[in-house]
Design an enzyme around this catalytic site. Structure first.
Site, PDB file in Angstrom:
ATOM      1  CE1 TYR A 166      -3.787   2.439   0.779  1.00 43.20           C
ATOM      2  CE2 TYR A 166      -2.178   3.432   2.267  1.00 43.20           C
ATOM      3  CZ  TYR A 166      -3.378   3.490   1.578  1.00 43.20           C
ATOM      4  OH  TYR A 166      -4.167   4.615   1.674  1.00 43.20           O
ATOM      5  CE  LYS A 170      -3.248   5.677  -1.428  1.00 41.35           C
ATOM      6  NZ  LYS A 170      -4.311   6.323  -2.232  1.00 41.35           N
TER       7      LYS A 170
END
Length: 248
Positions: A166, A170
């Site tokens: 994750y 980002k």
């Protein structure tokens, strides 16, 4: 839809996305709620309309090129111009997130597809409509977990946080933000990334300490920047009603 400025928010049937749509609507925008599930999207839009917001749901799966192009076709017909794009849709796979040495590649790939490639796919497809706006703005909903500086800092709050896939999705989104800002500078399109802070949402099992309304504020600020506002930056709201740059 109306003679108001148009804003599209992806992943807007709940959480931070819905709060962003509501706040933009309260500022006078006609808001389009991009949602994978048409029924949930229409329910969310109806709730906003009941509160006086000019809102409409549009079926949009950021990981599906055909879905994106169908949404673009509808916006071309009904909105004709897009003034604000907030790429908010995102996912986190794996609970609790395993260590990076154990994280399944398929999980990481799924997060990159939605969190990184999704915003790029949607942005590229909507550029013709954004270029028709007098003051186009693009906001990428990033995360403090995408900060390489904080990840490498032993004194930071995220030093012990896992979620490598994750976080990497980002961090990659942050790079795309800068690249897009540079590429679109001559078009007058401002592109910035927003860190909403640790917010209580479905993504983290509602363990966050911030409300979705608080988290939405920085995205709305970046979506409504004046002509002298920044582009190619990574910002949070300073957690004190003041926009501040976040460490890359």
């Amino acid at each position: 839809m109306s003679d108001k400025n148009n804003a599209l928010v992806t992943g807007a049937n709940k959480g931070i996305g819905l709060a962003i749509a509501r706040q933009l609507g309260e500022r006078g925008f006609a808001v389009w709620l991009g949602c994978r599930d048409a029924d949930r999207g229409e329910k969310a839009a109806a709730g906003l309309r009941a509160g006086g917001v000019d809102a409409r749901s549009i079926t949009l799966d950021v990981a599906d090129g055909s879905s994106v192009m169908a949404a673009v076709a509808r916006l071309e017909e009904e909105a004709r111009v897009l003034d604000v794009l907030v790429n908010n849709a995102g996912i986190s796979v794996g609970s609790p997130p395993p260590k990076v040495i154990e994280e399944p590649i398929d999980d990481v790939r799924a997060m990159f597809e939605v969190n990184t490639l999704g915003p790029l796919r949607v942005t590229q497809a909507l550029l013709p409509l954004l270029r028709k706006s007098a003051a186009p703005r693009i906001v990428m909903m990033s995360s403090g977990l995408g900060s390489i500086s904080d990840t490498a800092d032993m004194t930071s709050l995220i030093w012990n946080v896992g979620a490598a896939g994750y976080s990497a999705s980002k961090a990659a989104l942050n790079m795309l933000t800068v690249k897009l800002a540079k590429a679109l500078l001559a078009d007058g399109i401002k592109v910035n990334a927003a860190d909403p802070g640790y917010t209580a949402t479905d993504l983290n099992g509602h363990t966050g300490t911030r409300t979705v309304e608080e988290a939405a504020a920085i995205a709305v600020e970046l979506a409504t920047l004046d002509p002298l506002g920044p582009t190619g930056g990574f910002f949070n709201d300073g957690y004190a009603d003041k926009m501040g740059r976040y460490r890359w």
